[in-house]
Motif scaffolding. Structure first.
Motif, PDB file in Angstrom:
ATOM      1  N   ALA A   1     -32.934   4.575  -5.710  1.00 44.84           N
ATOM      2  CA  ALA A   1     -32.359   5.526  -6.657  1.00 44.84           C
ATOM      3  C   ALA A   1     -31.003   6.052  -6.181  1.00 44.84           C
ATOM      4  N   TYR A   2     -30.745   5.983  -4.878  1.00 47.80           N
ATOM      5  CA  TYR A   2     -29.525   6.580  -4.344  1.00 47.80           C
ATOM      6  C   TYR A   2     -28.276   5.906  -4.902  1.00 47.80           C
ATOM      7  N   VAL A   3     -28.256   4.579  -4.945  1.00 47.12           N
ATOM      8  CA  VAL A   3     -27.040   3.850  -5.336  1.00 47.12           C
ATOM      9  C   VAL A   3     -26.598   4.179  -6.763  1.00 47.12           C
ATOM     10  N   PRO A   4     -27.460   4.087  -7.773  1.00 47.47           N
ATOM     11  CA  PRO A   4     -26.979   4.414  -9.119  1.00 47.47           C
ATOM     12  C   PRO A   4     -26.588   5.884  -9.281  1.00 47.47           C
ATOM     13  N   VAL A   5     -27.311   6.776  -8.627  1.00 45.71           N
ATOM     14  CA  VAL A   5     -26.953   8.196  -8.703  1.00 45.71           C
ATOM     15  C   VAL A   5     -25.599   8.423  -8.036  1.00 45.71           C
ATOM     16  N   GLU A   6     -25.405   7.829  -6.863  1.00 47.98           N
ATOM     17  CA  GLU A   6     -24.128   7.968  -6.152  1.00 47.98           C
ATOM     18  C   GLU A   6     -22.982   7.410  -6.980  1.00 47.98           C
ATOM     19  N   GLN A   7     -23.160   6.243  -7.558  1.00 47.89           N
ATOM     20  CA  GLN A   7     -22.100   5.635  -8.355  1.00 47.89           C
ATOM     21  C   GLN A   7     -21.732   6.505  -9.547  1.00 47.89           C
ATOM     22  N   ALA A   8     -22.710   7.081 -10.196  1.00 48.76           N
ATOM     23  CA  ALA A   8     -22.443   7.918 -11.361  1.00 48.76           C
ATOM     24  C   ALA A   8     -21.734   9.213 -10.983  1.00 48.76           C
ATOM     25  N   LEU A   9     -22.184   9.851  -9.896  1.00 51.58           N
ATOM     26  CA  LEU A   9     -21.615  11.146  -9.517  1.00 51.58           C
ATOM     27  C   LEU A   9     -20.286  11.024  -8.781  1.00 51.58           C
TER      28      LEU A   9
ATOM     29  N   ALA B   1     -37.386  10.932 -11.691  1.00 51.58           N
ATOM     30  CA  ALA B   1     -38.335  11.553 -10.771  1.00 51.58           C
ATOM     31  C   ALA B   1     -37.650  12.428  -9.719  1.00 51.58           C
ATOM     32  N   ALA B   2     -36.327  12.553  -9.776  1.00 45.56           N
ATOM     33  CA  ALA B   2     -35.605  13.378  -8.803  1.00 45.56           C
ATOM     34  C   ALA B   2     -36.026  14.843  -8.934  1.00 45.56           C
ATOM     35  N   VAL B   3     -36.029  15.538  -7.792  1.00 47.83           N
ATOM     36  CA  VAL B   3     -36.438  16.940  -7.764  1.00 47.83           C
ATOM     37  C   VAL B   3     -35.342  17.753  -7.068  1.00 47.83           C
ATOM     38  N   GLN B   4     -34.932  18.839  -7.700  1.00 42.75           N
ATOM     39  CA  GLN B   4     -33.953  19.724  -7.069  1.00 42.75           C
ATOM     40  C   GLN B   4     -34.633  20.483  -5.940  1.00 42.75           C
ATOM     41  N   GLN B   5     -34.068  20.410  -4.740  1.00 46.15           N
ATOM     42  CA  GLN B   5     -34.638  21.090  -3.573  1.00 46.15           C
ATOM     43  C   GLN B   5     -33.995  22.450  -3.337  1.00 46.15           C
TER      44      GLN B   5
ATOM     45  N   ASP C   1     -15.009  26.249 -11.364  1.00 44.06           N
ATOM     46  CA  ASP C   1     -15.234  27.536 -12.028  1.00 44.06           C
ATOM     47  C   ASP C   1     -16.100  27.356 -13.268  1.00 44.06           C
ATOM     48  N   ASP C   2     -16.463  26.123 -13.556  1.00 43.14           N
ATOM     49  CA  ASP C   2     -17.237  25.797 -14.752  1.00 43.14           C
ATOM     50  C   ASP C   2     -18.729  25.708 -14.399  1.00 43.14           C
ATOM     51  N   PRO C   3     -19.535  26.703 -14.778  1.00 37.78           N
ATOM     52  CA  PRO C   3     -20.960  26.668 -14.438  1.00 37.78           C
ATOM     53  C   PRO C   3     -21.702  25.507 -15.100  1.00 37.78           C
ATOM     54  N   ASP C   4     -21.168  24.974 -16.179  1.00 33.18           N
ATOM     55  CA  ASP C   4     -21.813  23.847 -16.856  1.00 33.18           C
ATOM     56  C   ASP C   4     -21.771  22.579 -16.017  1.00 33.18           C
ATOM     57  N   LEU C   5     -20.818  22.478 -15.088  1.00 34.96           N
ATOM     58  CA  LEU C   5     -20.697  21.274 -14.271  1.00 34.96           C
ATOM     59  C   LEU C   5     -21.943  21.048 -13.417  1.00 34.96           C
ATOM     60  N   VAL C   6     -22.562  22.115 -12.954  1.00 33.18           N
ATOM     61  CA  VAL C   6     -23.792  21.989 -12.163  1.00 33.18           C
ATOM     62  C   VAL C   6     -24.897  21.370 -13.023  1.00 33.18           C
ATOM     63  N   ASP C   7     -25.030  21.827 -14.246  1.00 27.56           N
ATOM     64  CA  ASP C   7     -26.028  21.255 -15.154  1.00 27.56           C
ATOM     65  C   ASP C   7     -25.728  19.792 -15.453  1.00 27.56           C
ATOM     66  N   ILE C   8     -24.452  19.458 -15.601  1.00 26.81           N
ATOM     67  CA  ILE C   8     -24.061  18.075 -15.866  1.00 26.81           C
ATOM     68  C   ILE C   8     -24.442  17.181 -14.691  1.00 26.81           C
ATOM     69  N   VAL C   9     -24.196  17.651 -13.472  1.00 24.51           N
ATOM     70  CA  VAL C   9     -24.555  16.878 -12.277  1.00 24.51           C
ATOM     71  C   VAL C   9     -26.067  16.642 -12.238  1.00 24.51           C
ATOM     72  N   ARG C  10     -26.844  17.671 -12.497  1.00 25.87           N
ATOM     73  CA  ARG C  10     -28.309  17.518 -12.506  1.00 25.87           C
ATOM     74  C   ARG C  10     -28.753  16.522 -13.576  1.00 25.87           C
ATOM     75  N   GLU C  11     -28.175  16.634 -14.759  1.00 27.28           N
ATOM     76  CA  GLU C  11     -28.555  15.737 -15.858  1.00 27.28           C
ATOM     77  C   GLU C  11     -28.220  14.284 -15.535  1.00 27.28           C
ATOM     78  N   ILE C  12     -27.082  14.053 -14.900  1.00 29.06           N
ATOM     79  CA  ILE C  12     -26.714  12.690 -14.507  1.00 29.06           C
ATOM     80  C   ILE C  12     -27.707  12.164 -13.481  1.00 29.06           C
ATOM     81  N   ALA C  13     -28.039  12.984 -12.486  1.00 28.24           N
ATOM     82  CA  ALA C  13     -29.012  12.545 -11.475  1.00 28.24           C
ATOM     83  C   ALA C  13     -30.344  12.209 -12.132  1.00 28.24           C
TER      84      ALA C  13
END
Length: 76
Positions: A15-23, A64-68, A46-58
Motif C-alpha cells: 500500500a505504501y507505493v501507491p499512497v506515496e506516489q499520490a501524495l 484499510a489505512a488507519v490514522q494513528q 493555512d488551508d485546513p481542508d488540505l489535511v482532509d484531502i491527504v486523508r481521503e487520498i490515502a
C-alpha cells in the motif's frame, strides 16, 4: 502558517507505493516511511481542508489505512 503531521498505518508494504506516489505530487507535503507499515505526512498550509484531502487520498489507495496521530504546530 501551520505544520500538520499526520501518521497513518497502512495495510501493508504494498500500500505504501501507491499512497506515496499520490501524495508526493502535492505541494507543501513531505512524506517519511516509518516502521510497521506507517507513513508520516507533514503538511505546511493555512488551508485546513488540505489535511482532509491527504486523508481521503490515502484512503482511496488503501481503504484499510488507519490514522494513528495528528499533530498541529504554528510555523512562523
Amino acid at each position: 502558517m501551520h505544520r500538520v503531521t499526520l501518521t497513518m498505518e497502512l495495510s501493508g508494504d504494498n500500500a505504501y507505493v501507491p499512497v506515496e506516489q499520490a501524495l508526493s505530487t502535492m505541494a507543501n507535503v513531505t512524506l517519511a516511511r516509518l516502521p510497521e507499515h506507517q507513513i508520516s505526512v507533514t503538511i505546511e498550509t493555512d488551508d485546513p481542508d488540505l489535511v482532509d484531502i491527504v486523508r481521503e487520498i490515502a484512503w482511496e489507495y488503501d481503504p484499510a489505512a488507519v490514522q494513528q496521530s495528528l499533530e498541529l504546530a504554528d510555523v512562523s
